[in-house]
Motif scaffolding. Structure first.
Motif, mmCIF file in Angstrom:
data_model
loop_
_atom_site.group_PDB
_atom_site.id
_atom_site.type_symbol
_atom_site.label_atom_id
_atom_site.label_comp_id
_atom_site.label_asym_id
_atom_site.label_seq_id
_atom_site.Cartn_x
_atom_site.Cartn_y
_atom_site.Cartn_z
ATOM 1 N N LEU A 210 0.811 -1.244 -0.152
ATOM 2 C CA LEU A 210 -0.110 -0.018 -0.082
ATOM 3 C C LEU A 210 0.871 1.215 0.087
ATOM 4 C CD1 LEU A 210 -3.004 -0.861 2.529
ATOM 5 C CD2 LEU A 210 -3.063 -0.644 -0.033
ATOM 6 N N ALA A 211 2.033 1.154 0.678
ATOM 7 C CA ALA A 211 2.907 2.515 0.495
ATOM 8 C C ALA A 211 3.288 2.635 -0.485
ATOM 9 C CB ALA A 211 3.987 1.953 1.823
ATOM 10 N N GLN A 212 3.680 1.710 -1.621
ATOM 11 C CA GLN A 212 4.388 1.750 -2.889
ATOM 12 C C GLN A 212 3.032 2.160 -3.841
ATOM 13 O OE1 GLN A 212 5.991 -1.939 -3.803
ATOM 14 N NE2 GLN A 212 7.642 -1.575 -2.201
ATOM 15 N N SER A 213 1.653 2.175 -3.395
ATOM 16 C CA SER A 213 0.641 2.081 -4.302
ATOM 17 C C SER A 213 0.166 3.545 -4.177
ATOM 18 C CB SER A 213 -0.543 1.366 -3.943
ATOM 19 O OG SER A 213 -1.005 1.842 -2.584
ATOM 20 N N GLY A 214 0.633 4.428 -3.319
ATOM 21 C CA GLY A 214 0.332 5.775 -3.356
ATOM 22 C C GLY A 214 -0.798 6.122 -2.372
ATOM 23 N N ASP A 215 -0.901 5.144 -1.320
ATOM 24 C CA ASP A 215 -1.613 5.229 -0.123
ATOM 25 C C ASP A 215 -1.084 6.683 0.739
ATOM 26 O OD1 ASP A 215 -2.774 5.041 2.716
ATOM 27 O OD2 ASP A 215 -3.792 3.322 1.639
ATOM 28 N N LYS A 216 -1.654 7.392 1.099
ATOM 29 C CA LYS A 216 -1.424 8.706 1.753
ATOM 30 C C LYS A 216 -1.047 8.388 3.201
ATOM 31 C CE LYS A 216 -1.468 10.923 -2.032
ATOM 32 N NZ LYS A 216 -0.055 11.177 -2.860
#
Length: 376
Positions: free
Chosen positions: A150-156
């Protein structure tokens, strides 16, 4: 239309009865011959849906799994055969989040201290991890998230590495899917080396998949680390957990963290909606009409509640100690494990209980926690 369903899925007659002939089967022992003439197949995580199961069926029109996880379904095979598939992401997220929250309150009561003073690492920030985070935020507990995908997916949201959190957290709660490949596999994510890195007096909770923890390594580590506190709802080798591990666990249950009536109803209903879409028809049933009334009409609070009283309120909705007690006596073999899951009908979510408050007090956090009907 023949609709083959796992016998442990609730409300299938009410939802699918109007669409065809509903036939209930054991998901654990389902075989190719039984599936051969089905038009629709509805399963849970105990059924491996793959070529071996479906090879004799040439008419299957839809497969649904009333689960978040999909590691039991060969989706590539379904795609090659153009068989539509749906699962139920988020259906039991609230139930799992509340289960982990209640378990933490139980450990705090059992071993002293307050949950509000703990630092919680949530490993896996998808639906269930987020549901736990919502509970902790409502109660004012400090938590941090670990989810490299999720960190790599752009989750803020703010994310931290697992090793970083092991040096910070008092409590680690696991909410990841089971994966063996890719950049961040979760199979044996907690092997013996990582288990040895748990801080003194750490609490470790697993409410996702048993094989995320190397259970034999956990036995070895726990034998030399009496300070560790364990909550296991999932087990390597289900439905036959390692008998020598169970006595080492503080709260032990048979993969029922998501088994609230609300969660199971949502799962079945989401598959009903998906099948209706495939058939091009409008759903006629309503989710809320399926649930029975709660056994308590409501609770009136006359003052602010402390953590011990909060635990008592949670226990009035779901007392995890009951399932722990039964599991240790009846659930340690495959039959007992599955029987507990099959007959699990008592679990509700916080939303089932309506609260009122007679005093001038700030109770917004109870509403944020999920209880309903809060007012003065």
């Amino acid at each position: 239309m023949k609709i083959l369903v796992d016998e442990n899925m609730p409300y299938v007659d009410e939802l699918f009865g109007e669409l065809g002939q509903v036939v209930k089967v054991s998901g654990r022992t389902l075989d190719a011959a039984t599936v051969a003439d089905a038009d629709v197949l509805l399963v849970r995580s105990v059924t491996k849906v793959n070529e071996a199961l479906l090879q004799a069926n040439q008419q299957l029109r839809f497969v649904g799994s009333a689960t978040i996880g999909m590691d039991h379904v060969d989706r590539d095979y379904l795609a090659r055969r153009n068989i539509p598939f749906a699962n139920a992401p988020g259906c039991n997220a609230i139930a799992v989040g509340e289960f982990a929250f209640i378990a933490m309150l139980e450990l705090a009561q059992r071993y002293g201290g307050r949950l509000q003073d703990k630092r919680i690492a949530i490993v896996g920030a998808g639906n269930t991890g987020t549901a736990l985070a919502n509970c902790l935020a409502a109660y004012g507990v400090d938590y941090r998230l670990c989810d490299p995908l999720l960190a790599q997916s752009g989750d803020k949201r703010a994310f931290y590495s697992l090793d970083e959190l092991l040096g910070w957290a008092d409590v680690i709660s696991l909410h990841v899917p089971l994966t063996r490949e890719g950049a961040h596999p979760t199979w044996y994510l907690f092997d013996e080396q990582r288990l040895d890195k748990l801080p003194p007096n750490a609490w470790l909770l697993n409410c996702c998949r048993g094989e995320v923890i190397d259970n034999r390594a956990l036995i070895r580590v726990k034998s030399r680390r009496a300070d560790l506190r364990l909550v296991l709802d999932v087990w390597e080798g289900e439905p036959n957990p390692m008998a020598e591990l169970v006595p080492l666990v503080d709260l032990a249950t048979p993969h029922i963290a998501g088994y609230s009536l609300e969660g199971k109803a949502r799962g079945t209903y989401m598959l009903y909606q998906a099948l209706c879409r495939e058939l091009g028809i409008t759903p006629s049933a309503d989710l809320n009409s399926l649930l029975p009334p709660f056994h308590l009409a409501g609770v009136t609070l006359s003052q602010n509640i402390d953590e011990r009283q909060l635990l008592g309120l949670c226990r009035s909705v779901y007392d995890v100690r009951d399932d722990d007690w039964v599991f240790r006596r009846e659930g340690l073999d495959g039959r007992g494990f599955d029987n507990m899951r099959k007959n699990h009908r008592h679990r509700r979510e916080f939303s089932a209980l309506a609260l009122a408050h007679t005093g001038a007090s700030e109770v917004d956090w109870l509403s944020q926690l999920g209880f309903t009907g809060i007012g003065s």
